[in-house]
Structures are given as structure tokens and as C-alpha cells.
Scaffold this motif. Structure first.
Motif, short mmCIF file in Angstrom:
data_model
loop_
_atom_site.label_atom_id
_atom_site.label_comp_id
_atom_site.label_asym_id
_atom_site.label_seq_id
_atom_site.Cartn_x
_atom_site.Cartn_y
_atom_site.Cartn_z
N VAL A 9 0.87 -1.18 0.00
CA VAL A 9 0.00 0.00 0.00
C VAL A 9 0.90 1.22 0.00
O VAL A 9 1.82 1.31 0.83
CB VAL A 9 -0.90 0.02 1.25
N GLU A 10 0.70 2.12 -0.93
CA GLU A 10 1.61 3.25 -1.00
C GLU A 10 0.95 4.44 -1.69
O GLU A 10 0.18 4.28 -2.64
CB GLU A 10 2.89 2.82 -1.74
N HIS A 11 1.26 5.64 -1.21
CA HIS A 11 0.73 6.86 -1.83
C HIS A 11 1.68 7.44 -2.88
O HIS A 11 1.25 8.16 -3.77
CB HIS A 11 0.49 7.93 -0.75
N ASP A 12 2.97 7.12 -2.75
CA ASP A 12 3.97 7.70 -3.64
C ASP A 12 3.88 7.03 -5.01
O ASP A 12 4.31 5.90 -5.20
CB ASP A 12 5.36 7.50 -3.02
N MET A 13 3.29 7.76 -5.99
CA MET A 13 3.00 7.16 -7.28
C MET A 13 4.26 6.77 -8.05
O MET A 13 4.29 5.75 -8.72
CB MET A 13 2.17 8.14 -8.14
N ASP A 14 5.31 7.58 -7.93
CA ASP A 14 6.55 7.23 -8.62
C ASP A 14 7.04 5.88 -8.15
O ASP A 14 7.40 5.01 -8.94
CB ASP A 14 7.63 8.30 -8.34
N VAL A 42 5.30 3.53 -6.71
CA VAL A 42 4.37 2.46 -7.08
C VAL A 42 4.60 2.03 -8.53
O VAL A 42 4.72 0.85 -8.84
CB VAL A 42 2.91 2.92 -6.88
N PHE A 43 4.69 3.02 -9.43
CA PHE A 43 4.84 2.64 -10.83
C PHE A 43 6.21 2.06 -11.12
O PHE A 43 6.39 1.28 -12.05
CB PHE A 43 4.51 3.82 -11.75
N ALA A 44 7.20 2.41 -10.32
CA ALA A 44 8.53 1.84 -10.50
C ALA A 44 8.57 0.39 -10.01
O ALA A 44 9.32 -0.42 -10.53
CB ALA A 44 9.57 2.67 -9.75
N LEU A 45 7.76 0.08 -9.01
CA LEU A 45 7.90 -1.21 -8.34
C LEU A 45 6.90 -2.26 -8.78
O LEU A 45 7.22 -3.44 -8.90
CB LEU A 45 7.74 -1.02 -6.82
N ALA A 46 5.65 -1.83 -9.02
CA ALA A 46 4.56 -2.81 -9.06
C ALA A 46 4.55 -3.65 -10.32
O ALA A 46 4.84 -3.17 -11.41
CB ALA A 46 3.24 -2.09 -8.90
N ASP A 47 4.21 -4.93 -10.15
CA ASP A 47 3.87 -5.77 -11.29
C ASP A 47 2.43 -5.51 -11.69
O ASP A 47 2.09 -5.46 -12.86
CB ASP A 47 4.04 -7.24 -10.93
N SER A 68 -7.90 -3.22 -11.69
CA SER A 68 -6.80 -4.04 -11.24
C SER A 68 -6.05 -4.50 -12.47
O SER A 68 -6.67 -5.02 -13.41
CB SER A 68 -7.35 -5.25 -10.46
N GLY A 69 -4.75 -4.26 -12.55
CA GLY A 69 -4.02 -4.69 -13.73
C GLY A 69 -2.60 -4.15 -13.76
O GLY A 69 -2.13 -3.58 -12.78
N ALA A 70 -1.95 -4.30 -14.93
CA ALA A 70 -0.57 -3.86 -15.07
C ALA A 70 -0.51 -2.33 -14.98
O ALA A 70 -1.49 -1.65 -15.30
CB ALA A 70 -0.02 -4.33 -16.42
N PRO A 71 0.63 -1.79 -14.56
CA PRO A 71 0.76 -0.35 -14.35
C PRO A 71 0.34 0.47 -15.56
O PRO A 71 -0.37 1.47 -15.40
CB PRO A 71 2.25 -0.17 -14.07
N GLU A 72 0.73 0.03 -16.80
CA GLU A 72 0.38 0.84 -17.98
C GLU A 72 -1.13 0.94 -18.12
O GLU A 72 -1.68 2.00 -18.40
CB GLU A 72 0.96 0.21 -19.26
N ARG A 73 -1.77 -0.22 -17.90
CA ARG A 73 -3.23 -0.24 -18.05
C ARG A 73 -3.90 0.66 -17.02
O ARG A 73 -4.83 1.39 -17.32
CB ARG A 73 -3.75 -1.67 -17.92
N ILE A 74 -3.39 0.63 -15.83
CA ILE A 74 -3.98 1.45 -14.77
C ILE A 74 -3.79 2.92 -15.09
O ILE A 74 -4.69 3.74 -14.95
CB ILE A 74 -3.33 1.12 -13.42
N ARG A 75 -2.59 3.25 -15.59
CA ARG A 75 -2.30 4.65 -15.90
C ARG A 75 -3.29 5.20 -16.92
O ARG A 75 -3.70 6.35 -16.85
CB ARG A 75 -0.88 4.76 -16.46
#
Ligand SMILES: Nc1ncnc2c1ncn2[C@@H]1O[C@H](COP(=O)(O)OP(=O)(O)OP(=O)(O)O)[C@@H](O)[C@H]1O
Ligand SMILES: [Mg+2]
Lengths: 255, 336, 289
Positions: free
Chosen positions: A203-208, A210-215, A228-235
């Protein structure tokens, strides 16, 4: 594809009239880093508390490698390998940093009905504990009382404790909350090094970060998982941009 | 820097060996000093202090280490005393304690009576703990107090054993190889018992069990998050403490050769708490120190006036309000 | 048989309302201030002694009652400002020992002022007779009067707590302490008022008990413990819980003593408490969610 590590099905948690978790379903695959984002009060911590067993869901199921744990105690889930860190630091403040971590090792190794042997300096517990401390960069503070650590250091200690418990599923509730920039960077590096070796819900608020880390990323709004999905899709998801990202990025720009 | 509010960092763990060595030497010399002063009565007072020190230390295990505020500890002490006295009563009156399902005769043999007494106290602590530890905070305090009162009223109702007035024993227990009737021998026995118990607590405090118990006091949620269910540990701690309290009771009955319900009254429980608070909660030497000060102060004031509680009550209040860390704070027990 | 049962039930009810007068103040002090006050039983005793003295001097029971309530309320307020106010932020241990010190002091003070022997407060003349409730059952009107007074006070207290502004603040405080300051009330005065009110109720209970039991040192101890039990059974901070549990405790204790063998009789109430707590660890009517 093998069976997911964690399956959450139709989870509900009501605080009186407030639906903190609202028909929430999501899955976490083995070995993935699954980020959970959402505005303040979206019910992220409430979800983590239900996953770890601190809160009892009003209804719904939590399956861990197929086993239904929704009604099991916190201690039982820890024994299965579900370990959490707290958004608000929760430590034994009078114990040394090392002892705080060693207790996690001790708890993992078996019951603690041993009444005579000195456990405070027993390498069986302190050696893995020291390793975990080194890993989060707190090795040099091992003998300071946890209550005397600086805020950022206490956050690092939370992580060390969670690691020392050798989790199969690591639940991290805003590990970087209240940290300075340097410290946050270190935690991101640490999480990168953990990635792939552990199954992590972050759980994290820091978007940078999150997008750097998350699968994969799940977005919570009012206790409900809207995407719910891959970072690109969420973006790119318009619903997400609407509900959350847009406003957050606007904030960031204006700040 | 850190935004830590007021912190009370770490009572137990490290005892002041610095003070312990001369203290033990003085304690060993007490019988000779009393002899030299021609005041055998003082030896009795000294024994009494040591026994209270043991009782207070046992309470400190739950209260100081475990953070369980038990207000009924005198009951477990008193049960130990009563079992010794009751077994002795049955021997001298030649009535069996039990005739069914097995015949149990009375005894003054320490090898039988003492373990029985300690076992009874431990069992009582187990039952009381099993129920009260289901609750926390204020409820826990009130329930331990209530159960102790229950045991107190039960003792009062035992007409056969003197009811309200209590009963006199014919003599001390018989321990093969030791003449307990000899006050010096008895003093040394009590001293050894106390030192052994303190050594045990010293080991316990840093053992795996001790760390868990102390961890639960500091942060129960954290311990659960580590996979440690507090209840069984707390209950074990409560039971061990009850057994130790029972042992103190055994020695108390033998010192006075007299037991009465006031040995397990609410006031007695409060006194034990006061001793701990005076000495220093959660420290190893605090409760014994507190016991010594408490009893000596009471004795000293009692010599001056029969209305000593008029001064003692307020004095207690002032000390509690203003000396926050207890006597060990003054004597500089090393803490971390 | 019916007559005995009725008589004992009424005795139990009378004990129950006495316990409630103690428990109502105490449960608020516990629930709102989170203060363990073992000296509450001493206020009951002090009230009884003051009433005894005033009654003996003036010959009027009601004057004794009023004077005892007022004087004890004052003593309660002084104790609160002098001692307990300093303890709200401290641990329960400190509270226990400070109130224990206060008990020691008050007990001894009473011994100095009134002597060590138990006193028998005279029965007020209006109530010095019995009514025949059932054929063969003569019941003292004084005990009926206690029940009536207890009921009236309970109803007044209930109205005070549920229908007035002060009551609303008190209720808010009992379930969530931070609420009081949010309401912008002078907490300090509210606390003192609750404490003084509790002391007055304790004194009323002690005064009314005087003509039935003897007025003596330590008379507050057993009722204190019984009302603590009622509080725990009822749920800390709950007036309604305290009322119901006090009657349950009073009746079961009284009936137990008559019908059960000694030894068992003394422990019925405690077994009852244990049973309630095993099922409901926060009492029957928990005030804290
Ligand atoms: N114990 C509780 N009782 C009542 N309401 C609660 C409780 N815990 C949380 N809530 C409410 O549930 C909602 C979700 O809270 P939660 O702490 O899970 O949010 P969050 O997403 O973690 O927020 P943040 O980003 O601020 O940490 C909030 O509205 C909160 O006020
Ligand atoms: Mg949160």
C-alpha cells in the motif's frame, strides 16, 4: 498459470453504516509485487488488517494458497506466512532494535515456553535478526532502544521485523510514510531487491514508487476495487484517472 | 528528530550487581547483628521483610514484567499459608483431610505440605487467570480483585479453621535435616528462598518466555503480528507467579505459626502493590526494597503512635505522586 | 415458603438499590475518568458516620441524611481536586495505591473521631414499624422505604443522564472520552461534579444502611466489592447496566445466603460474575464500543 497466492472474494467490512470494504475481490499471484493505491480513507489499511487477521471481515473470503483463512486468528495466519507491517509504527519501544527483530525470529522458530536460557544474546535469534537489520540499513543501531530511534528508522525497523519473520506473503502498509527523501529511496531499492523473492502486497501513496515497483496495481475507492491490472493499463484507465490519478497529479503539479 | 512523547525506557533486564553484592553480605550478617544487639525480635522482622519481598516479587512478575495489573495477589499467598496450616490442623486433631475418593491425612512434613500448598496456589492462579485474562484493562483489575475477595470470604466462612479469627499452628513444618524452629535457621532458609526466586526471575526475564511476556506488556498488537497469541503466555506467567506467591505464603505461615483471613484480604493485596510501586515496577530489586521500606516505615511509625495510618496513608500518597520511578530510581539501578 | 422467598427477595432488592447507589457513581468515575477509586467505600462509611452524628444531635434522620450527602460530596470534591485529578494521566497502579492511602487515612480518622466500636444508628421513628405483606409476613417499612428511595434516586439519575445537557455530556464521556472536550465543556468542573455526585450517592447509601447494619470502620469494603462486581457485570460506564446488575447481585447474594450451605453461599455472586464474563467479557451492557 499456477494457483494464486492470495484470493480475496467478495470481502465486506462495515463499521456501523460505513462500508470500509465494499464487495472487494482481487487476486495476488505468487512472486508478484501487487500495489494497492487509493485516496485517503479508501479502506486500504482496513483491507490489510483483514488480510492479516487483525480485523474480522463482515462477510467474504480470504484464501491463501487455497486455504480459507477468513476466520483464523492473526497468530495462525502469521504461522502460515502472512506477515504485515503497520502504517503507524508498532514496536516494543523499551526493547533494543535488535531484540524487536529477534522476537520475530523467535516467534517463527517455534513456541516460546523456554524459561531459563538467555535468549537476549542467543545467536540463534540475534544472527538472523542482525542480518535483517543490515538489509534495511539499520545494522549500526542494533543496540538502541526502539523508542529512541528517529521516525524514519522506526519505519525501517518495521520492515526488518517483517522480513525476519520469513514471510510467504508480505503485507506492507505505507512503508515509506513519513520518511525523508533519502530514506524513501533506500526503501524503494530494498523493495526492488525483494521483488521476485517474495510475494508482496504494497500500500503506498507515492506514485513514482508504485509505478517503478509494481507488477500489478489495484485501485481502491470507497472500499471497492475499481480497477486491477498492469501499471500501464492502470495509468490509462479513464475510471482511475477520474477517481484518483487525475486529482493526485493535479495536486502534485500545483504543489 | 524523533517525535517520541514521554518514554519510560526499560525497567527489568539488568539488575544492579553493584548493590546486590553488599546487600547480600549484609543480609547474611543480619542474624549476627541481631544477636549482638540482643534483639532477637529484629530477626523476626527481617524474616518477615524477606517473605514479603518474595511475595511482592511474585506479583511483580505479572504486574511489572507482564503488565497484568492483578489486585488480588494476597489470595494466592494466603492459600499457601492456609494449606500448610490446615494440613497441620488435621494432623494434630487426627482427622483426615479427605476420606473420599482417597484418604488424605494431615501432615506437618514440609516435603509433602509445601508442594501441596504451592500446587494449590498455582491451581487457584490458573483458574482465576484463565477467566480474568479473557478480559483486559479495567475489567481485569476488577475481576482479579473480586476473585480474591471471593477466596477471602470463603476463608472467613471456614468455621472449622477459626473463621474470622484464623487459627494458631502448634509449630512450624518439619523439614528433615533442618531445625525450622530455630529462628536463625529459618531466617537463612527464607533468605535462600528469596535469592533463588530472584535468580529465577533474572533468568526468566531474558529467556524466550520472558521476552515474550515483556513484549506483550509493551505492545500486544505487535506480538500478535509476530504470530504470538498472548493468552497462553500470560496464563502461564500468572500461574508461575501464583506458585511463587504460594511459596511466600508457606513461609509466612511458618514464621507466624498463625493464619487468618486477613492474610488474603484486599488490604494485603494493596500492600503488595504498594511495595512494588515504592520499589520500582518491573525491576528485579525494586519490590524487595519496597517491601523493606514499607514494613520498616510501618513499624517505625507504629512505635511512635497507635494512629500511625494517619501519617502512613498520606506519606504513601505523596511518595506515589512524586517519586515516579520508585526507590530503584534513587539507588540508580542500571536500566536500558 | 412463598413468604420466605418474598421476604428474601425484598431484602435482596434493598441490598441491590444500596449497591446501585454506590455503583452508579463509581461506574461513571471508572468509565469517564478511567479512575480506579478504592476509596469509594470509605465515602459510604464517612457518610454513615456524619449522618449518625447529626441525627444524634438533632434527632432528625432526614437532616442527617441531607447533611451527610452534602458533607460527603464536599469531601469527594476535595479528594478529587487534591489527589485524583493528578492521577487521570497516570497508570491504574498509582490510582490504586493513592486511593488505598486515602482509605487508610479515612479509616483511621474515623477511629480517632468516633472511636473503634461499632455504632447503631437509631431507626427513624416514622418507619419504626412493620407491615403485613402476606399473612404471617411482617416486613419492616424502613426497608421498603430504602427500596423506594433507591428507586426514586435511580429514576432521577436516569432522567438526569438521558434528558439533560449535563447528562448528555456525561454519557458522551462514558463511551468516548475525547467527546467531552469536543463539546467544549469545562472538563475539570465536570469531573469534579461527577465525583462529588458519586460521593453524595455513596453517603446516602451509607446513611440508609446505618439503622440496619451497624455503623463501623470497614463497613464500606464489602459493599464496595459487591458494587464493583455489579459494575463489571453491567459493563463499565453503563448506568443502566449497573442498575440491573446491582439488583441481580443483591438478590442472588441474599437468596444464596438463605438457601445455600455456608461456604457456597459466599461465592454465588462471584460464580455469577465469572459466568457472565465468560460469555460477555465486557459485561452485559458495554458502554464502550
Ligand atoms: N475501527 C474503525 N472504526 C470505524 N471506522 C473506521 C475504523 N477503521 C477505519 N475506519 C474508517 O474506514 C475508512 C477506511 O479507513 P482506512 O484506514 O482503511 O483508509 P486508508 O485507505 O488506509 O487511508 P489512508 O490512506 O489515510 O491510510 C475510513 O473512513 C476510516 O475512517
Ligand atoms: Mg491506511
Amino acid at each position: 498459470m499456477s494457483r494464486p497466492a492470495l484470493e480475496v472474494e467478495h470481502l465486506n467490512k462495515f463499521f456501523g453504516a460505513l462500508k470500509a470494504t465494499d464487495d472487494l475481490s482481487l487476486t495476488v499471484e505468487v512472486g508478484e509485487l501487487h500495489a494497492i493505491i487509493g485516496p485517503n480513507g479508501a479502506g486500504k489499511s482496513t483491507l490489510i488488517s483483514q488480510l492479516s487477521g487483525q480485523l474480522r471481515p463482515t462477510s467474504g473470503h480470504i484464501r491463501f494458497f487455497g486455504e480459507d483463512l477468513s476466520r483464523r486468528s492473526m497468530a495462525c495466519r502469521v504461522q502460515r506466512g502472512i506477515v504485515r507491517s503497520f502504517q503507524i509504527t508498532s514496536l516494543c519501544r523499551e526493547f533494543s532494535t535488535l531484540t524487536n527483530v529477534a522476537l520475530a525470529v523467535q516467534a517463527r522458530i517455534g513456541h516460546s515456553f523456554h524459561f531459563f536460557r538467555n535468549a537476549e544474546d542467543d545467536p540463534l535469534f540475534t544472527a538472523p535478526a542482525q542480518d535483517a537489520l543490515e538489509r534495511v540499513g539499520l545494522g549500526h543501531r542494533a543496540h538502541v532502544a526502539a523508542g529512541h530511534l528517529a521516525h524514519g528508522e522506526q519505519r525501517q525497523l518495521e520492515l526488518a521485523i517483517a522480513l525476519a519473520a520469513k514471510p510467504r506473503l508480505l503485507l506492507l502498509d505505507e512503508p515509506m510514510a513519513g520518511m525523508g527523501l533519502d530514506e524513501s529511496m533506500k526503501v524503494v531499492e530494498l523493495l526492488l531487491s525483494l521483488k521476485g523473492h517474495y510475494t508482496i502486497v504494497l500500500v503506498e501513496h507515492d506514485m513514482d514508487a508504485v509505478f517503478a515497483l509494481a507488477d500489478r496495481i489495484s485501485v481502491l475507492v470507497y472500499g471497492h476495487c475499481i480497477a486491477s491490472g498492469a501499471p500501464e493499463r492502470i495509468r490509462e484507465d479513464p475510471a482511475v484517472q477520474d477517481a484518483y490519478l487525475g486529482e493526485d497529479e493535479a495536486d502534485a503539479r500545483s504543489a | 528528530m524523533s517525535k517520541i512523547p514521554f518514554l519510560r525506557i526499560g525497567p527489568p533486564a539488568i539488575p544492579a550487581f553493584f548493590w546486590a553484592v553488599p546487600l547480600v553480605v549484609v543480609l547474611l550478617a543480619v542474624p549476627f547483628i541481631c544477636e549482638a544487639l540482643g534483639q532477637p525480635f529484629y530477626l523476626r522482622v527481617a524474616s518477615r521483610i524477606l517473605i514479603f519481598a518474595l511475595a511482592a516479587s511474585s506479583l511483580n512478575l505479572v504486574l511489572g514484567f507482564g503488565g497484568m495489573v492483578s489486585l488480588g495477589h494476597a489470595a494466592f499467598v494466603g492459600i499457601g499459608s492456609y494449606v500448610v496450616a490446615v494440613l497441620a490442623w488435621h494432623l494434630s486433631n487426627e482427622v483426615p483431610v479427605l476420606t473420599w475418593p482417597i484418604v488424605i491425612e494431615g501432615t506437618t512434613n514440609a516435603a509433602l505440605a509445601w508442594p501441596a500448598a504451592i500446587g494449590a496456589s498455582a491451581l487457584a492462579a490458573f483458574v482465576v487467570g484463565a477467566i480474568s485474562l479473557r478480559t483486559t484493562g479495567l475489567y481485569f483489575i476488577m475481576i482479579t480483585l473480586a476473585f480474591a475477595q471471593m477466596i477471602y470470604y470463603y476463608a472467613v466462612s471456614l468455621q472449622q479453621y477459626g473463621g474470622d479469627d484464623g487459627m494458631k499452628m502448634r509449630g512450624r513444618s518439619v523439614l528433615p535435616g533442618l531445625d525450622l524452629a530455630n529462628r536463625t535457621t529459618f531466617y537463612y532458609l527464607v533468605l535462600v528462598a528469596l535469592l533463588l526466586c530472584i535468580a529465577f526471575l533474572f533468568c526468566l526475564a531474558r529467556s524466550r518466555f520472558g521476552l515474550v511476556i515483556r513484549g506483550i506488556r509493551q505492545n500486544e498488537t505487535r506480538m500478535r503480528a509476530l504470530g504470538i497469541e498472548p493468552y497462553p503466555y500470560q496464563l502461564t506467567c500468572f500461574t508461575i507467579s501464583g506458585a511463587m506467591a504460594g511459596f511466600a505464603g508457606v513461609l509466612m505461615a511458618n514464621l507466624d505459626t498463625f493464619v487468618s483471613p486477613s492474610d488474603l484480604s484486599m488490604a494485603r493485596s494493596d500492600e503488595l502493590v504498594a511495595m512494588i510501586l515504592l520499589g520500582g515496577v518491573g525491576s528485579l530489586w525494586g519490590p524487595p526494597l519496597g517491601a523493606a521500606f514499607y514494613i520498616l516505615a510501618q513499624l517505625g511509625l507504629g512505635n511512635l503512635t497507635t494512629h500511625w495510618p494517619l501519617a502512613f496513608g498520606p506519606a504513601l500518597i505523596i511518595v506515589v505522586l512524586f517519586a515516579r520511578r520508585g526507590l530503584v530510581g534513587i539507588f540508580g539501578e542500571r536500566q536500558r | 415458603m412463598i413468604a420466605v422467598l418474598l421476604e428474601q427477595a425484598l431484602n435482596g432488592l434493598q441490598l441491590g438499590v444500596t449497591l446501585f447507589l454506590l455503583a452508579s457513581g463509581l461506574t461513571l468515575v471508572l468509565g469517564i475518568m478511567r479512575l480506579v477509586n478504592l476509596a469509594h467505600g470509605s465515602l459510604y462509611m464517612v457518610g454513615a458516620y456524619i449522618a449518625f452524628t447529626i441525627q444524634s444531635a438533632s434527632g432528625s434522620f432526614s437532616l442527617g441524611l441531607l447533611a451527610a450527602a452534602a458533607a460527603t460530596a464536599l469531601i469527594g470534591a476535595v479528594l478529587e481536586r487534591l489527589l485524583f485529578e493528578r492521577l487521570y494521566q497516570r497508570g491504574y497502579l498509582e490510582q490504586v495505591i493513592v486511593s488505598f492511602g486515602a482509605v487508610m487515612f479515612l479509616d483511621e480518622l474515623v477511629r480517632v473521631l468516633w472511636g473503634p466500636l461499632p455504632l447503631k444508628a437509631p431507626m427513624p421513628e416514622v418507619f419504626d414499624w412493620s407491615v403485613e405483606l402476606l399473612p404471617g409476613l411482617l416486613y419492616p417499612t424502613y426497608r421498603l422505604a430504602i427500596i423506594a428511595v433507591g428507586m426514586v434516586v435511580s429514576i432521577l439519575l436516569y432522567l438526569l443522564v438521558t434528558h439533560t445537557r449535563i447528562g448528555m455530556m456525561v454519557r458522551a464521556g462514558a463511551s468516548d472520552r475525547s467527546m467531552i472536550s469536543a463539546l467544549g465543556v469545562n472538563i475539570r468542573d465536570l469531573y469534579t461534579a461527577v465525583f462529588a455526585g458519586g460521593a453524595a450517592l455513596a453517603a446516602i447509601a451509607g446513611t440508609m444502611a446505618g439503622p440496619i447494619y451497624s455503623v463501623q470502620i470497614g463497613m464500606g469494603e464489602s459493599v464496595l466489592v459487591q458494587s464493583l462486581i455489579a459494575i463489571v457485570i453491567g459493563g463499565i460506564g453503563s448506568i443502566r447496566g449497573a442498575a440491573i446488575a446491582a439488583v441481580l447481585v443483591g438478590v442472588s447474594d441474599t437468596i444464596g445466603r438463605v438457601f445455600l450451605p455456608p461456604g457456597i453461599a459466599q461465592i454465588t455472586v462471584y460464580v455469577f460474575m465469572a459466568a457472565v464474563l465468560v460469555c460477555r467479557p465486557r459485561g452485559l451492557f458495554p458502554a464502550h464500543v
